[in-house]
Design a protein around this motif. Structure first.
Motif, PDB file in Angstrom:
ATOM      1  N   ILE A 152      -2.833  13.832  -5.754  1.00 25.68           N
ATOM      2  CA  ILE A 152      -2.343  12.504  -6.103  1.00 25.68           C
ATOM      3  C   ILE A 152      -3.453  11.722  -6.812  1.00 25.68           C
ATOM      4  O   ILE A 152      -4.601  11.725  -6.357  1.00 25.68           O
ATOM      5  CB  ILE A 152      -1.896  11.710  -4.853  1.00 25.68           C
ATOM      6  CG1 ILE A 152      -0.801  12.483  -4.091  1.00 25.68           C
ATOM      7  CG2 ILE A 152      -1.411  10.320  -5.239  1.00 25.68           C
ATOM      8  CD1 ILE A 152       0.495  12.673  -4.866  1.00 25.68           C
ATOM      9  N   VAL A 153      -3.103  11.073  -7.918  1.00 24.95           N
ATOM     10  CA  VAL A 153      -4.042  10.207  -8.634  1.00 24.95           C
ATOM     11  C   VAL A 153      -3.454   8.811  -8.655  1.00 24.95           C
ATOM     12  O   VAL A 153      -2.280   8.621  -9.008  1.00 24.95           O
ATOM     13  CB  VAL A 153      -4.277  10.705 -10.078  1.00 24.95           C
ATOM     14  CG1 VAL A 153      -5.161   9.726 -10.842  1.00 24.95           C
ATOM     15  CG2 VAL A 153      -4.909  12.091 -10.065  1.00 24.95           C
ATOM     16  N   LYS A 154      -4.271   7.811  -8.245  1.00 26.89           N
ATOM     17  CA  LYS A 154      -3.754   6.440  -8.181  1.00 26.89           C
ATOM     18  C   LYS A 154      -4.884   5.431  -8.329  1.00 26.89           C
ATOM     19  O   LYS A 154      -6.051   5.760  -8.109  1.00 26.89           O
ATOM     20  CB  LYS A 154      -3.006   6.210  -6.868  1.00 26.89           C
ATOM     21  CG  LYS A 154      -3.785   6.535  -5.603  1.00 26.89           C
ATOM     22  CD  LYS A 154      -2.845   6.474  -4.388  1.00 26.89           C
ATOM     23  CE  LYS A 154      -3.511   6.974  -3.125  1.00 26.89           C
ATOM     24  NZ  LYS A 154      -2.577   7.006  -1.991  1.00 26.89           N
ATOM     25  N   PRO A 155      -4.549   4.189  -8.697  1.00 30.64           N
ATOM     26  CA  PRO A 155      -5.574   3.144  -8.759  1.00 30.64           C
ATOM     27  C   PRO A 155      -6.108   2.877  -7.351  1.00 30.64           C
ATOM     28  O   PRO A 155      -5.354   2.942  -6.378  1.00 30.64           O
ATOM     29  CB  PRO A 155      -4.831   1.918  -9.293  1.00 30.64           C
ATOM     30  CG  PRO A 155      -3.507   2.418  -9.783  1.00 30.64           C
ATOM     31  CD  PRO A 155      -3.208   3.666  -9.031  1.00 30.64           C
ATOM     32  N   ALA A 156      -7.393   2.560  -7.246  1.00 32.13           N
ATOM     33  CA  ALA A 156      -7.965   2.286  -5.927  1.00 32.13           C
ATOM     34  C   ALA A 156      -7.474   0.962  -5.364  1.00 32.13           C
ATOM     35  O   ALA A 156      -7.402   0.788  -4.141  1.00 32.13           O
ATOM     36  CB  ALA A 156      -9.489   2.285  -5.999  1.00 32.13           C
ATOM     37  N   LYS A 157      -7.115   0.020  -6.228  1.00 31.85           N
ATOM     38  CA  LYS A 157      -6.722  -1.312  -5.758  1.00 31.85           C
ATOM     39  C   LYS A 157      -5.426  -1.757  -6.442  1.00 31.85           C
ATOM     40  O   LYS A 157      -5.431  -2.596  -7.327  1.00 31.85           O
ATOM     41  CB  LYS A 157      -7.837  -2.338  -6.031  1.00 31.85           C
ATOM     42  CG  LYS A 157      -9.119  -2.052  -5.274  1.00 31.85           C
ATOM     43  CD  LYS A 157     -10.183  -3.118  -5.475  1.00 31.85           C
ATOM     44  CE  LYS A 157     -10.878  -2.989  -6.808  1.00 31.85           C
ATOM     45  NZ  LYS A 157     -11.709  -1.799  -6.923  1.00 31.85           N
ATOM     46  N   GLU A 158      -4.331  -1.174  -6.032  1.00 31.56           N
ATOM     47  CA  GLU A 158      -3.018  -1.576  -6.546  1.00 31.56           C
ATOM     48  C   GLU A 158      -1.988  -1.123  -5.534  1.00 31.56           C
ATOM     49  O   GLU A 158      -2.275  -0.303  -4.661  1.00 31.56           O
ATOM     50  CB  GLU A 158      -2.758  -0.953  -7.920  1.00 31.56           C
ATOM     51  CG  GLU A 158      -1.609  -1.578  -8.696  1.00 31.56           C
ATOM     52  CD  GLU A 158      -1.754  -3.091  -8.873  1.00 31.56           C
ATOM     53  OE1 GLU A 158      -1.123  -3.820  -8.090  1.00 31.56           O
ATOM     54  OE2 GLU A 158      -2.476  -3.535  -9.771  1.00 31.56           O
ATOM     55  N   GLY A 159      -0.786  -1.659  -5.607  1.00 30.64           N
ATOM     56  CA  GLY A 159       0.244  -1.306  -4.641  1.00 30.64           C
ATOM     57  C   GLY A 159       1.561  -0.978  -5.302  1.00 30.64           C
ATOM     58  O   GLY A 159       1.657  -0.876  -6.522  1.00 30.64           O
ATOM     59  N   SER A 160       2.585  -0.778  -4.463  1.00 27.77           N
ATOM     60  CA  SER A 160       3.954  -0.515  -4.925  1.00 27.77           C
ATOM     61  C   SER A 160       4.073   0.699  -5.833  1.00 27.77           C
ATOM     62  O   SER A 160       4.933   0.762  -6.704  1.00 27.77           O
ATOM     63  CB  SER A 160       4.535  -1.746  -5.636  1.00 27.77           C
ATOM     64  OG  SER A 160       4.769  -2.762  -4.702  1.00 27.77           O
ATOM     65  N   SER A 161       3.177   1.659  -5.678  1.00 29.58           N
ATOM     66  CA  SER A 161       3.208   2.916  -6.435  1.00 29.58           C
ATOM     67  C   SER A 161       2.930   2.744  -7.924  1.00 29.58           C
ATOM     68  O   SER A 161       3.208   3.640  -8.718  1.00 29.58           O
ATOM     69  CB  SER A 161       4.558   3.647  -6.248  1.00 29.58           C
ATOM     70  OG  SER A 161       4.773   3.937  -4.887  1.00 29.58           O
ATOM     71  N   PHE A 162       2.376   1.616  -8.326  1.00 28.96           N
ATOM     72  CA  PHE A 162       1.997   1.432  -9.726  1.00 28.96           C
ATOM     73  C   PHE A 162       0.851   2.385 -10.074  1.00 28.96           C
ATOM     74  O   PHE A 162      -0.143   2.472  -9.360  1.00 28.96           O
ATOM     75  CB  PHE A 162       1.554  -0.009  -9.994  1.00 28.96           C
ATOM     76  CG  PHE A 162       2.680  -0.997 -10.050  1.00 28.96           C
ATOM     77  CD1 PHE A 162       3.552  -1.016 -11.125  1.00 28.96           C
ATOM     78  CD2 PHE A 162       2.870  -1.909  -9.023  1.00 28.96           C
ATOM     79  CE1 PHE A 162       4.598  -1.930 -11.184  1.00 28.96           C
ATOM     80  CE2 PHE A 162       3.910  -2.824  -9.069  1.00 28.96           C
ATOM     81  CZ  PHE A 162       4.772  -2.832 -10.150  1.00 28.96           C
ATOM     82  N   ASN A 203      10.178  11.994  -4.210  1.00 31.33           N
ATOM     83  CA  ASN A 203       9.487  11.129  -5.172  1.00 31.33           C
ATOM     84  C   ASN A 203       9.687   9.663  -4.808  1.00 31.33           C
ATOM     85  O   ASN A 203      10.602   8.997  -5.289  1.00 31.33           O
ATOM     86  CB  ASN A 203      10.016  11.408  -6.583  1.00 31.33           C
ATOM     87  CG  ASN A 203       9.292  10.592  -7.638  1.00 31.33           C
ATOM     88  OD1 ASN A 203       8.161  10.176  -7.438  1.00 31.33           O
ATOM     89  ND2 ASN A 203       9.960  10.374  -8.761  1.00 31.33           N
ATOM     90  N   TYR A 204       8.817   9.147  -3.945  1.00 32.07           N
ATOM     91  CA  TYR A 204       8.933   7.762  -3.486  1.00 32.07           C
ATOM     92  C   TYR A 204       8.134   6.844  -4.406  1.00 32.07           C
ATOM     93  O   TYR A 204       7.091   6.311  -4.072  1.00 32.07           O
ATOM     94  CB  TYR A 204       8.431   7.665  -2.049  1.00 32.07           C
ATOM     95  CG  TYR A 204       8.747   6.363  -1.351  1.00 32.07           C
ATOM     96  CD1 TYR A 204      10.021   5.783  -1.431  1.00 32.07           C
ATOM     97  CD2 TYR A 204       7.788   5.711  -0.589  1.00 32.07           C
ATOM     98  CE1 TYR A 204      10.308   4.587  -0.793  1.00 32.07           C
ATOM     99  CE2 TYR A 204       8.063   4.519   0.064  1.00 32.07           C
ATOM    100  CZ  TYR A 204       9.325   3.965  -0.036  1.00 32.07           C
ATOM    101  OH  TYR A 204       9.600   2.779   0.597  1.00 32.07           O
ATOM    102  N   ASP A 205       8.665   6.646  -5.629  1.00 29.09           N
ATOM    103  CA  ASP A 205       7.982   5.831  -6.631  1.00 29.09           C
ATOM    104  C   ASP A 205       8.512   4.391  -6.588  1.00 29.09           C
ATOM    105  O   ASP A 205       9.292   4.021  -5.715  1.00 29.09           O
ATOM    106  CB  ASP A 205       8.153   6.437  -8.026  1.00 29.09           C
ATOM    107  CG  ASP A 205       9.618   6.582  -8.423  1.00 29.09           C
ATOM    108  OD1 ASP A 205      10.510   6.043  -7.708  1.00 29.09           O
ATOM    109  OD2 ASP A 205       9.888   7.241  -9.439  1.00 29.09           O
TER     110      ASP A 205
END
Length: 325
Positions: free
Chosen positions: A146-156, A217-219
């Motif tokens: 999984i790749v994601k922003p360190a400081k963001e929410g709501s699966s953005f 896929n819980y996007d």
């Protein structure tokens, strides 16, 4: 819940909207909270910090705030700090806990220091996002990941990467939302979430919710708009598993210094049923699809009572807690 003296709550601002990527969700949360509080006789008013000066809260005589903001400038400690300076009690976690929980890397560091399980991870700063370093991540964490922003929410900005060729695009997307990118080991199994109410030793977990999204896929779309996502509460998990998740979530909540309320997201590894903490939300959604109200309902707490209980517990880092419900 015990009776709350609504008049003693005074003039209440429901902070909603804001300037983060989660603004649309926050507006939905805020409208729900506003309606619920007014239905119980609270003198509640909508207040959008993106459109108004926070100083107006003081000038207009607001006595406390219900924070229905999500993401940056809402649950990252900044609004909390402003309210501390204004001396206006607010719902949810204080400055430090909000700031730490918003940063998934810092959250993991705290949890690991406390011996709490979280998936293996790698942080990629701006300087570390070279082609070579990005390509090395799957070697360390395996695939998929999984790749994601360190400081963001709501699966953005979140991507499930299945092969080396997808890494660069996923990192580029996440970097649009934050300068730090978090690469995380993928845990294959059940996705669950569990809210916590209270503070310190008095904090307690609500029922666990098991999430079943189409194709796993819980996007963003499946979180807020899809009718296909299923939320199972009771979770249907074995009783011992449910209790262990609740124990883990309360420990994670206390380790971060959270108060008021929060919601932890977890994965249960299918191979050995071991739970792993993903993140802590310190200003969870309160929309029609939101999970905390669903869990509270299963525990016999109505949406209106939940909102009133959270508001009655509004406090400041620098003061003793307001009268508890």
């Amino acid at each position: 819940m015990s009776t709350v003296d609504v008049k003693a709550l005074g003039k209440v601002a429901v902070l909603m909207g804001g300037s983060s990527a989660e603004r649309p969700v926050s507006l939905m949360s805020g409208e729900g909270v506003l309606k619920a509080l007014r239905s119980r006789g609270v003198d509640a008013h909508a207040f959008d910090p993106a459109e108004r000066d926070l100083g107006d809260l003081k000038r207009e005589g607001f006595d406390r705030c219900f924070i229905a903001l999500h993401g940056r400038h809402g649950e990252d400690g900044t609004v909390q700090g402003a309210l501390e300076l204004l001396g206006i009690p607010y719902t949810g976690s204080g400055v430090m806990a909000s700031a730490v929980a918003m940063d998934k890397v810092m959250t993991k560091r705290v949890w690991l220091a406390e011996g709490l399980p979280t998936p293996r991870w790698r942080r990629l700063s701006t300087e570390e996002r070279t082609h070579e370093m990005v390509r090395e991540v799957p070697d360390a964490l395996g695939l998929p990941l999984i790749v994601k922003p360190a400081k963001e929410g709501s699966s953005f900005g979140v991507t499930k990467v299945r092969g080396y060729s997808g890494m660069q695009e996923a990192v580029t997307l996440a970097a649009q939302y934050d300068s730090d990118v978090l690469c995380e080991e993928f845990i294959d199994g059940d996705e669950v979430t569990c809210p916590v109410l209270g503070e310190g030793e008095a904090s307690a977990a609500l029922p666990v919710i098991r999430i079943q999204a189409p194709d796993g896929n819980y996007d963003f779309e499946h979180k807020y708009y899809s009718e296909e996502t299923r939320y199972l509460v009771p979770s249907g998990l074995p009783e011992a598993e449910e209790r262990e998740i609740q124990r883990l979530v309360v420990a994670a909540y206390r380790a971060l210094g959270c108060r008021g309320w929060g919601r932890a997201d977890l994965m249960i590894r299918a191979s050995d049923r071991k739970p792993f903490l993903l993140e802590m939300n310190t200003s969870p959604g309160m929309t029609g699809h939101s999970l905390v109200p669903q869990s509270a309902k299963a525990a016999g707490i109505s949406y209106e009572d939940l909102c009133l209980r959270l508001l009655a517990g509004a406090t400041l880092d620098s003061r003793t807690p307001a009268a508890q419900p």
